[in-house]
Write a protein that holds these residues in place. Structure first.
Motif, mmCIF file in Angstrom:
data_model
loop_
_atom_site.group_PDB
_atom_site.id
_atom_site.type_symbol
_atom_site.label_atom_id
_atom_site.label_comp_id
_atom_site.label_asym_id
_atom_site.label_seq_id
_atom_site.Cartn_x
_atom_site.Cartn_y
_atom_site.Cartn_z
ATOM 1 N N ILE A 13 0.837 -1.199 0.000
ATOM 2 C CA ILE A 13 0.000 0.000 0.000
ATOM 3 C C ILE A 13 0.875 1.255 0.000
ATOM 4 O O ILE A 13 0.561 2.254 -0.659
ATOM 5 N N GLY A 14 1.994 1.203 0.728
ATOM 6 C CA GLY A 14 2.915 2.335 0.732
ATOM 7 C C GLY A 14 3.480 2.621 -0.643
ATOM 8 O O GLY A 14 3.613 3.778 -1.048
ATOM 9 N N LEU A 15 3.817 1.580 -1.383
ATOM 10 C CA LEU A 15 4.304 1.770 -2.753
ATOM 11 C C LEU A 15 3.211 2.345 -3.641
ATOM 12 O O LEU A 15 3.483 3.126 -4.551
ATOM 13 N N GLY A 16 1.954 1.957 -3.370
ATOM 14 C CA GLY A 16 0.850 2.556 -4.108
ATOM 15 C C GLY A 16 0.709 4.036 -3.793
ATOM 16 O O GLY A 16 0.472 4.862 -4.693
ATOM 17 N N TRP B 70 14.220 1.217 -2.552
ATOM 18 C CA TRP B 70 14.949 0.105 -3.165
ATOM 19 C C TRP B 70 14.025 -0.716 -4.050
ATOM 20 O O TRP B 70 14.435 -1.205 -5.109
ATOM 21 N N ALA B 71 12.764 -0.859 -3.653
ATOM 22 C CA ALA B 71 11.804 -1.593 -4.477
ATOM 23 C C ALA B 71 11.693 -0.976 -5.861
ATOM 24 O O ALA B 71 11.593 -1.683 -6.870
ATOM 25 N N ASN B 72 11.738 0.340 -5.941
ATOM 26 C CA ASN B 72 11.649 1.026 -7.231
ATOM 27 C C ASN B 72 12.972 1.051 -7.984
ATOM 28 O O ASN B 72 12.991 1.214 -9.200
ATOM 29 N N ALA B 73 14.079 0.897 -7.257
ATOM 30 C CA ALA B 73 15.389 1.096 -7.888
ATOM 31 C C ALA B 73 16.165 -0.186 -8.147
ATOM 32 O O ALA B 73 17.141 -0.171 -8.908
ATOM 33 N N GLU B 74 15.756 -1.323 -7.541
ATOM 34 C CA GLU B 74 16.610 -2.512 -7.543
ATOM 35 C C GLU B 74 16.991 -2.981 -8.942
ATOM 36 O O GLU B 74 18.151 -3.284 -9.221
ATOM 37 N N ARG C 170 -0.040 -2.025 -5.153
ATOM 38 C CA ARG C 170 1.426 -1.954 -5.248
ATOM 39 C C ARG C 170 1.802 -1.553 -6.676
ATOM 40 O O ARG C 170 1.754 -2.368 -7.590
ATOM 41 N N GLN C 171 2.205 -0.307 -6.871
ATOM 42 C CA GLN C 171 2.452 0.202 -8.207
ATOM 43 C C GLN C 171 3.795 0.914 -8.285
ATOM 44 O O GLN C 171 4.331 1.394 -7.293
ATOM 45 N N ALA D 150 10.610 -0.870 -14.255
ATOM 46 C CA ALA D 150 9.504 -0.103 -13.682
ATOM 47 C C ALA D 150 8.389 -1.030 -13.206
ATOM 48 O O ALA D 150 7.886 -0.894 -12.085
ATOM 49 N N HIS D 151 8.024 -1.986 -14.023
ATOM 50 C CA HIS D 151 6.862 -2.830 -13.738
ATOM 51 C C HIS D 151 7.120 -3.825 -12.611
ATOM 52 O O HIS D 151 6.184 -4.281 -11.946
ATOM 53 N N VAL D 152 8.374 -4.156 -12.351
ATOM 54 C CA VAL D 152 8.717 -5.184 -11.372
ATOM 55 C C VAL D 152 8.114 -4.894 -9.996
ATOM 56 O O VAL D 152 7.799 -5.823 -9.237
ATOM 57 N N VAL D 153 7.929 -3.616 -9.679
ATOM 58 C CA VAL D 153 7.401 -3.249 -8.367
ATOM 59 C C VAL D 153 6.075 -3.956 -8.093
ATOM 60 O O VAL D 153 5.824 -4.429 -6.986
ATOM 61 N N HIS D 154 5.250 -4.047 -9.107
ATOM 62 C CA HIS D 154 3.927 -4.645 -8.940
ATOM 63 C C HIS D 154 4.008 -6.140 -8.656
ATOM 64 O O HIS D 154 3.065 -6.719 -8.117
ATOM 65 N N HIS D 155 5.119 -6.772 -8.996
ATOM 66 C CA HIS D 155 5.249 -8.227 -8.863
ATOM 67 C C HIS D 155 6.066 -8.667 -7.650
ATOM 68 O O HIS D 155 6.192 -9.863 -7.410
ATOM 69 N N GLN D 156 6.631 -7.739 -6.891
ATOM 70 C CA GLN D 156 7.586 -8.115 -5.860
ATOM 71 C C GLN D 156 6.962 -8.812 -4.648
ATOM 72 O O GLN D 156 7.648 -9.572 -3.964
#
Length: 584
Positions: free
Chosen positions: A47-50, A249-253, A137-138, A120-126
Motif C-alpha cells: 500500500i505504501g508503494l501505491g 529500493w523496491a523502485n530502484a533494484e 502496489r504500483q 519499472a513494472h517489477v514493483v507490482h510483482h515483488q
C-alpha cells in the motif's frame, strides 16, 4: 472531479474490500478450507508503494497527459470536433475502453519482455503474497516510458478527457482480480481478466511465467498466444527476490542491477543491449565474472523478518498517519504547484522509508520518530506552515537527544564520548530555536552551532587524534576559504565578517576531523564513513543557508538547507559510537 479526488474517494472502498478479504481468509484458514493471505509488513509495503506511485504521478503526469494532449492536438488523423462527437457517444466510450485495454496489453507485455520496462513494472510483482493490497502496489517510474504505448489513441483522435476516464476505469477494474479468495468463474474466465487468470500472471512457476497480460479483457492473450490457464498452485513474487521493505529500493533494484551489468560489460553494444533485452539477459563476460545462481522454485522462502508486536502496532499507527497525509495531499494535488507537490513527495517518501526500516529491523522506533519529525520540520518550513514548523523543528533534535541519551544509558554509563555527542546535539537544538526567532538572534544561534561543531571535533578526535589526515584538513580549509570569499563578494555584512569567518574555519575543521577519523577507522568501524558524510552534509547545509541569506535567495531554500542539516544530524547521531560499542 479531478483524478486525485477520485482516487481519494475510492480509497475507503479499497480498504473495505481489503478488510472483507482479510476476514474471509482468516475464517477459511481457521476452518481448514483456505488460507490467510495477509501479513502486516507486506501489506504496508504494498500500500505504501501505491501511495508513493500516486504521489509521484502528480509530478510525472505531464509525461502521460501532457504529451498525449500535445500529440492529440498536433497530429490527430481526424478533425477534433468530429472525433469528439464520435468518441463521446456511448459506443465511442466503449470502443475507447477497448482501445485503451489493447494498448495496455502491449505496454504490459513489453514490461515483461524488455528489461528497461521491467525495471519499472517489477514493483507490482515483488510481493510474495497475493491479495487486494497487491493491486495497490504500483511503480513510481512507469510514466517515464509508458506514455509511448498510448499515443495511437491520441493519433486516432480520442479526446484527453475520454482517455483519462477510460484509463481510470481500466485501472480500477484490475483491483478486484488480485485475490486468492475467488476461484474460477467459468465462461467469465474465457473472456475477461479474472482472479484465476491474473494469479497466473503473478506466479513465478515455469509454466506460468510471462502469461496473461490483459487488463480487462483476456481475449488479447488468447489472440496473441500469451494465455495460460491456472492448473497448479501459484508461487508469487519475482525470480530476483526483493527481500526488503524499503520502498525506494523496491523502485530502484532492477535499474541498479542493469546499470551495474551495463558498466561491467566490455562491449559497447552489450552495454546498450542490457537495457532492452528480456529481463534476466546478461552479457556473457558479465555473467562469467559475476555469476548469479539459477532460480530454483523449491528454494523460495518468504521474506518475513521477525519484529515484536509493539513494533507492528507502532508501524501500523505510523502508516495510518502517513496514509491520512497522502489522502490530504492527493485531494488538493491537481491544483498544487509542482514545487509544493515535490516537497510533499519528499516528506512522505522519507516517512514511508522509515516505516519500512522499522519493519525490517534496520531502524528503532525512536529513529523512525526522528526521521518523521525531521521530514515534517523540513516540509513545514518549505511550505510556509509556521505553526507546524514551530512544533517539529525543536522536536526533531529533542528526539535525537533522547535517542543518544537512551543509547548511552543502555550501554551502562555515560562516557566522555556520549557527553560530547549530547553537548553537540543540545547546542544544535539551542541554535535551531534561536534561528527560528527574529534576525537579532542570528549571531547567538551561530554561536550555538559553533559550540556544537567544537563538540563534534572533540568527539571525532577520540581514538584517532586531532586531524589525523592533514591533507584533508588543508583541502577542507581551502573549500571553506572559497565559500567565505564567495559570501564576501556576495554582500556579507561587515558586522558578520569576523564571526562568519570563525564559523567557516570551525566547520571546515569539523568536516576534516570526521573525514580523517573515517580514513583511520574505515576497517574497524565502517559506519565512520557515514559520519564523515554527515559532517560534509553539515558543511553543505551551512553553505546553502549563508548563500540564501547573504548572496541570493535560493528556490525552495528551506527544503535544501534543512534536508541536508537533518541528514547530517541523523547520520552523526546514528552512526557515531566508541570502538567496540554496537548500535542498540
Amino acid at each position: 472531479m479531478r483524478p486525485g479526488q477520485i482516487i481519494v474517494l475510492a480509497t475507503p472502498v479499497f480498504f473495505l474490500l481489503i478488510a472483507i478479504e482479510f476476514a474471509v481468509g482468516r475464517m477459511r484458514a481457521r476452518r481448514g478450507t483456505g488460507h490467510d493471505t495477509y501479513r502486516l509488513a507486506d501489506a504496508v509495503n504494498s500500500i505504501g508503494l501505491g501511495m508513493l506511485s500516486q504521489i509521484s504521478a502528480v509530478l510525472t503526469g505531464l509525461l502521460r497527459i501532457g504529451i498525449y494532449t500535445a500529440v492529440y492536438s498536433a497530429v490527430a488523423l481526424f478533425p477534433q470536433e468530429a472525433a469528439r462527437d464520435f468518441w463521446t457517444t456511448w459506443y465511442g466510450w466503449l470502443l475507447a475502453l477497448v482501445f485503451y485495454d489493447f494498448c495496455y496489453y502491449w505496454l504490459h507485455r513489453m514490461g515483461h519482455e524488455s528489461a528497461l520496462l521491467w525495471a519499472a513494472h517489477v514493483v507490482h510483482h515483488q510481493s510474495q503474497h497475493y491479495n487486494l493490497s497487491t493491486a495497490l502496489r504500483q511503480t513510481s517510474s512507469g510514466a517515464l516510458l509508458g506514455w509511448v504505448f498510448y499515443l495511437p489513441m491520441a493519433v486516432a483522435g480520442v479526446p484527453p478527457l475520454v482517455f483519462g476516464v477510460v484509463a481510470l476505469v481500466d485501472l480500477l477494474y484490475q483491483f478486484w482480480v488480485h485475490t486468492e479468495q475467488v476461484g474460477k468463474l467459468g465462461w467469465f474466465d474465457r473472456w475477461f481478466c479474472s482472479p484465476s487468470n491474473h494469479r497466473v500472471h503473478h506466479a513465478v512457476n515455469d509454466k506460468y511465467l510471462d502469461r496473461n497480460y490483459g487488463g480487462i479483457l483476456i481475449v488479447w492473450d488468447r489472440m496473441f498466444g500469451s494465455f495460460r490457464e491456472e492448473d497448479e498452485r501459484c508461487v508469487y513474487g519475482t525470480r530476483g527476490e526483493l527481500r526488503s521493505w524499503d520502498p525506494l529500493w523496491a523502485n530502484a533494484e532492477v535499474y541498479w542491477a542493469l546499470a551495474k551489468d551495463s558498466w561491467h560489460a566490455r562491449s559497447w553494444a552489450d552495454k546498450l543491449r542490457v537495457w532492452f533485452k528480456p529481463p534476466g539477459w546478461r552479457p556473457a563476460d558479465v555473467a562469467a565474472r559475476f555469476p548469479k545462481p539459477a532460480f530454483d522454485i523449491s528454494k523460495v522462502t518468504r521474506y518475513e523478518p521477525v519484529v515484536s508486536p509493539a513494533v507492528q502496532w507502532f508501524a501500523g499507527v505510523q502508516f495510518m498517519l502517513m496514509l491520512a497525509g497522502a489522502i490530504f495531499f492527493l485531494w488538493f494535488s491537481d491544483t498544487m504547484p509542482l514545487p509544493q507537490a515535490a516537497v510533499w513527495l519528499a516528506a512522505l517518501t522519507a516517512s514511508l522509508w522509515a516505516i519500512g526500516g522499522v519493519l525490517q529491523g534496520r531502524l528503532s522506533m525512536t529513529e523512525v520518530l526522528l526521521i518523521e519529525a525531521a521530514a515534517l520540520a523540513t516540509a513545514s518550513a518549505a511550505l510556509g506552515i509556521g505553526w507546524l514548523h514551530l512544533v517539529f523543528k525543536p522536536l526533531a533534535l529533542s528526539i535525537a537527544i533522547f535517542f543518544a541519551a537512551r543509547r548511552a544509558m543502555a550501554a551502562g554509563a555515560v562516557t566522555t564520548f556520549d557527553g560530547l555527542l549530547l553537548t553537540g546535539l543540545v547546542a544544535s537544538l539551542a541554535g535551531d530555536v534561536l534561528l527560528m526567532g527574529p534576525a537579532k538572534l542570528f549571531v547567538p544561534g551561530l554561536v550555538c552551532f559553533l559550540l556544537a561543531h567544537l563538540a563534534y571535533i572533540a568527539l571525532f578526535r577520540i581514538g584517532v587524534g586531532l586531524f589525523p589526515r592533514r591533507g584533508v584538513l588543508a583541502a577542507m580549509l581551502l573549500i571553506g576559504a572559497g565559500m567565505y570569499a564567495f559570501l564576501w563578494q556576495g554582500g556579507l555584512p561587515v558586522a558578520l565578517r569576523v564571526p562568519v569567518g570563525v564559523y567557516v574555519i570551525v566547520i571546515a575543521c569539523m568536516a576534516a576531523q570526521a573525514i580523517g577519523r573515517a580514513a583511520v577507522l574505515r576497517s574497524a568501524d565502517p559506519a565512520s564513513l557515514l559520519v564523515a558524510v554527515g559532517a560534509c552534509f553539515f558543511m553543505l547545509s551551512d553553505s546553502l543557508l549563508a548563500t540564501n541569506r547573504f548572496v541570493s535567495p535560493l528556490p525552495l531554500a528551506s527544503l535544501w538547507v534543512l534536508a541536508t542539516y537533518y541528514a547530517a544530524q541523523i547520520l552523526i547521531v546514528r552512526h557515531t559510537r566508541p570502538a567496540g560499542r554496537t548500535r542498540s
